[in-house]
Design a protein around this motif. Structure first.
Motif, PDB file in Angstrom:
ATOM      1  N   GLY A  93      51.117  34.350  57.646  1.00 47.80           N
ATOM      2  CA  GLY A  93      50.271  35.236  58.435  1.00 47.80           C
ATOM      3  C   GLY A  93      50.251  36.663  57.939  1.00 47.80           C
ATOM      4  N   ARG A  94      50.584  36.865  56.655  1.00 43.63           N
ATOM      5  CA  ARG A  94      50.656  38.222  56.106  1.00 43.63           C
ATOM      6  C   ARG A  94      49.667  38.409  54.957  1.00 43.63           C
ATOM      7  N   PHE A  95      49.161  39.634  54.848  1.00 46.84           N
ATOM      8  CA  PHE A  95      48.252  39.997  53.753  1.00 46.84           C
ATOM      9  C   PHE A  95      48.571  41.421  53.334  1.00 46.84           C
ATOM     10  N   SER A  96      48.591  41.650  52.033  1.00 42.41           N
ATOM     11  CA  SER A  96      48.744  43.003  51.514  1.00 42.41           C
ATOM     12  C   SER A  96      48.117  43.063  50.129  1.00 42.41           C
ATOM     13  N   ALA A  97      47.152  43.951  49.974  1.00 46.64           N
ATOM     14  CA  ALA A  97      46.478  44.114  48.680  1.00 46.64           C
ATOM     15  C   ALA A  97      45.733  45.437  48.676  1.00 46.64           C
ATOM     16  N   LYS A  98      45.411  45.901  47.493  1.00 48.16           N
ATOM     17  CA  LYS A  98      44.609  47.111  47.369  1.00 48.16           C
ATOM     18  C   LYS A  98      43.148  46.701  47.301  1.00 48.16           C
ATOM     19  N   VAL A  99      42.350  47.217  48.229  1.00 47.22           N
ATOM     20  CA  VAL A  99      40.934  46.889  48.296  1.00 47.22           C
ATOM     21  C   VAL A  99      40.132  48.179  48.382  1.00 47.22           C
ATOM     22  N   ASP A 100      38.888  48.129  47.945  1.00 48.27           N
ATOM     23  CA  ASP A 100      38.002  49.285  48.017  1.00 48.27           C
ATOM     24  C   ASP A 100      37.345  49.338  49.392  1.00 48.27           C
ATOM     25  N   LEU A 101      37.577  50.439  50.097  1.00 45.94           N
ATOM     26  CA  LEU A 101      37.003  50.636  51.420  1.00 45.94           C
ATOM     27  C   LEU A 101      36.368  52.022  51.497  1.00 45.94           C
ATOM     28  N   PRO A 102      35.464  52.242  52.440  1.00 47.62           N
ATOM     29  CA  PRO A 102      34.830  53.560  52.539  1.00 47.62           C
ATOM     30  C   PRO A 102      35.860  54.670  52.739  1.00 47.62           C
ATOM     31  N   ALA A 103      35.611  55.808  52.105  1.00 49.32           N
ATOM     32  CA  ALA A 103      36.542  56.935  52.212  1.00 49.32           C
ATOM     33  C   ALA A 103      36.610  57.495  53.624  1.00 49.32           C
ATOM     34  N   TYR A 104      35.542  57.316  54.404  1.00 48.59           N
ATOM     35  CA  TYR A 104      35.537  57.843  55.768  1.00 48.59           C
ATOM     36  C   TYR A 104      36.405  57.035  56.720  1.00 48.59           C
ATOM     37  N   LEU A 105      36.885  55.880  56.299  1.00 49.76           N
ATOM     38  CA  LEU A 105      37.556  54.950  57.195  1.00 49.76           C
ATOM     39  C   LEU A 105      38.956  55.450  57.540  1.00 49.76           C
ATOM     40  N   GLY A 106      39.070  56.164  58.661  1.00 48.04           N
ATOM     41  CA  GLY A 106      40.370  56.622  59.123  1.00 48.04           C
ATOM     42  C   GLY A 106      41.024  55.639  60.065  1.00 48.04           C
ATOM     43  N   LYS A 107      40.202  54.781  60.677  1.00 47.80           N
ATOM     44  CA  LYS A 107      40.697  53.766  61.587  1.00 47.80           C
ATOM     45  C   LYS A 107      39.917  52.494  61.337  1.00 47.80           C
ATOM     46  N   ALA A 108      40.614  51.384  61.232  1.00 47.07           N
ATOM     47  CA  ALA A 108      39.969  50.099  60.965  1.00 47.07           C
ATOM     48  C   ALA A 108      40.256  49.133  62.108  1.00 47.07           C
ATOM     49  N   TYR A 109      39.313  48.210  62.303  1.00 45.19           N
ATOM     50  CA  TYR A 109      39.449  47.165  63.308  1.00 45.19           C
ATOM     51  C   TYR A 109      39.533  45.824  62.578  1.00 45.19           C
ATOM     52  N   ILE A 110      40.619  45.105  62.800  1.00 49.58           N
ATOM     53  CA  ILE A 110      40.862  43.838  62.121  1.00 49.58           C
ATOM     54  C   ILE A 110      40.599  42.712  63.112  1.00 49.58           C
ATOM     55  N   TYR A 111      39.595  41.894  62.810  1.00 45.58           N
ATOM     56  CA  TYR A 111      39.159  40.840  63.732  1.00 45.58           C
ATOM     57  C   TYR A 111      39.386  39.463  63.117  1.00 45.58           C
ATOM     58  N   THR A 112      39.771  38.507  63.958  1.00 46.61           N
ATOM     59  CA  THR A 112      39.830  37.111  63.519  1.00 46.61           C
ATOM     60  C   THR A 112      39.244  36.209  64.596  1.00 46.61           C
ATOM     61  N   PRO A 113      38.476  35.190  64.187  1.00 53.65           N
ATOM     62  CA  PRO A 113      38.008  34.185  65.146  1.00 53.65           C
ATOM     63  C   PRO A 113      39.004  33.045  65.315  1.00 53.65           C
ATOM     64  N   ASN A 114      40.086  33.056  64.539  1.00 52.34           N
ATOM     65  CA  ASN A 114      41.068  31.978  64.605  1.00 52.34           C
ATOM     66  C   ASN A 114      41.762  31.970  65.967  1.00 52.34           C
ATOM     67  N   VAL A 115      41.901  30.784  66.520  1.00 54.60           N
ATOM     68  CA  VAL A 115      42.412  30.678  67.883  1.00 54.60           C
ATOM     69  C   VAL A 115      43.894  31.008  67.993  1.00 54.60           C
ATOM     70  N   HIS A 116      44.653  30.900  66.913  1.00 55.55           N
ATOM     71  CA  HIS A 116      46.100  31.055  67.009  1.00 55.55           C
ATOM     72  C   HIS A 116      46.586  32.467  66.748  1.00 55.55           C
ATOM     73  N   ALA A 117      45.674  33.390  66.453  1.00 54.03           N
ATOM     74  CA  ALA A 117      46.075  34.748  66.111  1.00 54.03           C
ATOM     75  C   ALA A 117      45.397  35.749  67.041  1.00 54.03           C
ATOM     76  N   ARG A 118      45.961  36.923  67.120  1.00 54.46           N
ATOM     77  CA  ARG A 118      45.411  37.961  67.985  1.00 54.46           C
ATOM     78  C   ARG A 118      44.015  38.349  67.497  1.00 54.46           C
ATOM     79  N   THR A 119      43.063  38.334  68.418  1.00 55.76           N
ATOM     80  CA  THR A 119      41.659  38.528  68.050  1.00 55.76           C
ATOM     81  C   THR A 119      41.413  39.861  67.385  1.00 55.76           C
ATOM     82  N   LEU A 120      41.974  40.939  67.918  1.00 51.85           N
ATOM     83  CA  LEU A 120      41.668  42.279  67.420  1.00 51.85           C
ATOM     84  C   LEU A 120      42.934  43.090  67.218  1.00 51.85           C
ATOM     85  N   LEU A 121      43.071  43.637  66.016  1.00 53.53           N
ATOM     86  CA  LEU A 121      44.128  44.582  65.692  1.00 53.53           C
ATOM     87  C   LEU A 121      43.480  45.888  65.249  1.00 53.53           C
ATOM     88  N   THR A 122      44.179  46.974  65.401  1.00 52.68           N
ATOM     89  CA  THR A 122      43.683  48.249  64.895  1.00 52.68           C
ATOM     90  C   THR A 122      44.678  48.813  63.898  1.00 52.68           C
TER      91      THR A 122
END
Length: 664
Positions: A93-122
């Protein structure tokens, strides 16, 4: 002198396009060229931890992608919002990698539709890192329950038997968990985490459960069998009670009062409720992966445990019932003690008024994967709140013999075919070009604008297919500009498919993609010599792979515009406009570098730069048509971009350190 003649003819060609060339915008004085690359992308270390002991598919957004339903019991996906990134965690259940994201992104919302994991993380940004975790340490204070010592479960008032064993009266945690003794078949599903992947094939927290898996039929035993269930998860705010019942298949019970349910779990809350796991953890009644062996009591109708055995007779059916929010020590805010029971039998479920109804409240299917040694029946409940995803309580059932349970739909996976594939469309952003290079242009940055979307089919083994979609927009540029891109990554050596989606018309209101011929020179793809000939069209480029590729080998595209109709061009070459500091292709005519307003120096590998704070082109990561509506508005033609977006000047002057969200 010939070059000056060209510049004059270009001005005449464009007419009003350059009449209001601005000298009032931000400038970088005292420098040969502006060293700022005008990038809106930041390489970001993205770390996500679901603490799920199973892989999780997730998506990253710059705005909340879900909203709470009216009852506050579940999340509902927001429509018309595209993620910025999507991927899979590892088996922990872990992920870590360097990805290209918008420079303005100070806060991100992490969503999953999977039933066994928390739907929304910030995740709040710290430097160049975004970290989101569903794993929170449980302190003694957090574990305290205000109603400690609460006595028993309200559901026992329905005549439920608590014959399997005892449980504590505060949380409902059982003392009769099944432990394999080493004799006979192990009835606990040891690979229960792997079944989350199977469950995700059927259940999606924001979609209705497919009709073919909804069932109002109890599980039929074709031969004598031992049976145990393994609790997979709950996905609800309710503290429900769950029981089982059984009957001779030739004598279907007439009502809920006739089934004599036996308690399995007094409190099915597992502490991972996606809306508020901090709160849910305090009222947890069962751990994921807990197994319970079911018992057959031949004299249960006589209220007697005499003759109890672990073997159920041939020809019997086993059913399950969920009592909604029946456990007394429950999450605050959800205190309704409704007489609502969801049963696997047709006609045995009752609503909150105690009236029976026949709509299915459970989903049942068999999941098999021979390479993993899995052959399990998965069952799930829909509780009181009807969100149609049938994922409020999920468990798996195992029998000995393994095929004793029959007549249920199957989800079969061939050996090795254990990768769940998903297609996801990601928003990359919008490219904006000034087409008068090497001259300054009018800085309205809308001569050619292209929205870039990325579609990939991925699984935990990598990417199976990927497409880039280039959507063009109406513009008032006087020149005929071509659209092209250079292609990198695994797609550069793959067979490509090209198609075009032309805008809807009165005669064709719902157009479809159709094959499209493009020009190709190695890794350079010429989509169209003139964006005006199919104004508003979307060009699609697709690469399919025989075996999945790693994320780091994903396709990389670098769009640019070009022209071949200039009389000053060297035969066989073209004018190209790329992002600042980006190298041109081999077909770019070098004679224009370092002329007029361009400060390129090919000898030092420097291209498409100016001395002032407007570029010839830029890419606005995470931008949508709504964000750039001002640039697309014809009434703003010839208006410099810093006048339409006042925060632009501070962004350019600070080399991107300030006002990174100037276009949002």
């Amino acid at each position: 002198m010939k070059r000056a003649v060209y510049a004059l003819s270009a001005l005449t060609l464009l007419g009003s396009c350059v009449e209001s060339v601005s000298d009032d915008g931000p400038k970088t004085t005292g420098a040969e060229f502006n060293e700022f690359d005008f990038t809106t992308v930041t390489p970001t270390t993205l770390s996500v931890d679901y603490g799920s002991q199973a892989e999780v598919y997730f998506e990253v957004y710059d705005a909340e992608p879900v909203k709470a339903n009216a009852e506050g019991t579940a999340y509902v996906k927001v429509e018309d919002i595209e993620p910025l990134y999507a991927g899979y965690t590892d088996a922990q259940g872990r992920f870590s990698a360097k990805v290209d994201l918008p420079a303005y992104l100070g806060k991100a919302y992490i969503y999953t539709p999977n039933v066994h994991a928390r739907t929304l993380l910030t995740a709040e940004k710290d430097g160049t890192a975004l970290t989101a975790s569903a794993v929170m340490p449980e302190t003694a204070a957090a574990a305290a329950v205000t109603r400690a010592g609460y006595e028993s479960a309200a559901v026992t008032g329905d005549g439920w038997k608590t014959w399997l064993g005892s449980y504590d009266k505060t949380y409902g945690r059982i003392n009769y968990e099944y432990k394999y003794s080493g004799k006979g078949m192990n009835l606990k599903e040891e690979n229960w985490q792997r079944l989350y992947t199977a469950a995700n094939k059927v259940f999606d927290t924001n979609k209705a459960c497919p009709e073919e898996y909804r069932s109002s039929s109890d599980l039929y035993l074709e031969e004598p069998a031992e049976v145990a269930i393994t609790f997979l998860m709950s996905n609800t705010c309710w503290n429900c009670s769950m029981g089982y019942y059984y009957y001779d298949a030739s004598e279907h019970p007439a009502s809920l009062e006739d089934i004599h349910p036996v308690m399995i779990f007094p409190n099915t809350q597992d502490g991972y409720w996606s809306n508020d796991p901090n709160k849910a953890r305090k009222y947890r009644g069962v751990e994921r992966g807990t197994a319970v062996q079911l018992m057959f009591y031949p004299k249960i109708a006589e209220n007697s445990m005499e003759g109890a055995t672990t073997t159920f007779p041939k020809g019997y059916r086993i059913g399950f019932v969920l009592a909604t929010n029946a456990w007394g020590n429950r999450l605050p805010g959800f205190t309704g003690a409704k007489m609502y029971r969801a049963a696997t039998s047709s006609g045995l479920s009752v609503n909150d008024r105690g009236v029976a109804y026949k709509q299915p409240r459970t989903a049942v299917y068999r999941y098999t994967n021979s390479s993993l040694g899995l052959n399990s029946v998965i069952c799930s409940f829909e509780d009181y709140t009807t969100d149609e995803n049938f994922s409020d309580v999920i468990f798996t059932m195992k029998s000995n013999p393994v095929d004793a349970v029959v007549d249920i739909p199957s989800v079969d996976e061939k050996p090795g075919a254990d990768d769940t594939k998903r297609e996801v469309r990601l928003l990359k952003g919008i490219y904006a070009f000034e087409d008068l290079w090497p001259s300054r242009g009018d800085y309205d940055m809308n001569d050619v604008m292209v929205k870039l979307d990325y579609v990939k089919t991925l699984g935990n083994k990598g990417i199976y297919e990927e497409s880039y979609l280039f959507k063009t927009f109406n513009n008032l540029a006087g020149l005929e500009n071509g659209l092209a891109f250079t292609l990198g990554g695994a797609a550069a050596s793959a067979d490509l498919e090209f198609s075009i989606l032309r805008p809807a018309t009165k005669d064709e209101p719902s157009p479809e993609y159709e094959p499209y011929a493009v020009g190709r020179d190695g890794s350079v793809i010429l989509l169209t010599p003139n964006v005006k000939q199919d104004m508003g069209a979307t060009y699609k480029v697709t690469a399919k792979y025989a075996s999945p590729i790693a994320e780091e080998k994903a396709a990389v595209v670098k769009p640019f515009i070009y022209r071949t109709d200039d009389e000053d061009l060297t035969p066989g070459l073209r004018k190209e406009v790329h992002l600042p500091f980006e190298a041109p292709t081999a077909k770019a005519d070098p004679k224009f570098f370092g002329t007029s307003d361009d400060k390129s120096d090919p000898a030092s590998g420097r291209y498409y730069v100016r001395a002032e704070s407007y570029p010839f082109a830029f890419f606005l990561s995470g931008a949508t048509e709504v964000n750039l509506a001002k640039l697309l508005d014809p009434t703003n033609e010839k208006t410099p971009i810093d006048r339409l977006y006042p925060a632009y000047s501070g962004w350019a002057a600070s080399n991107g350190a300030d006002n990174a969200d100037w276009y949002k």
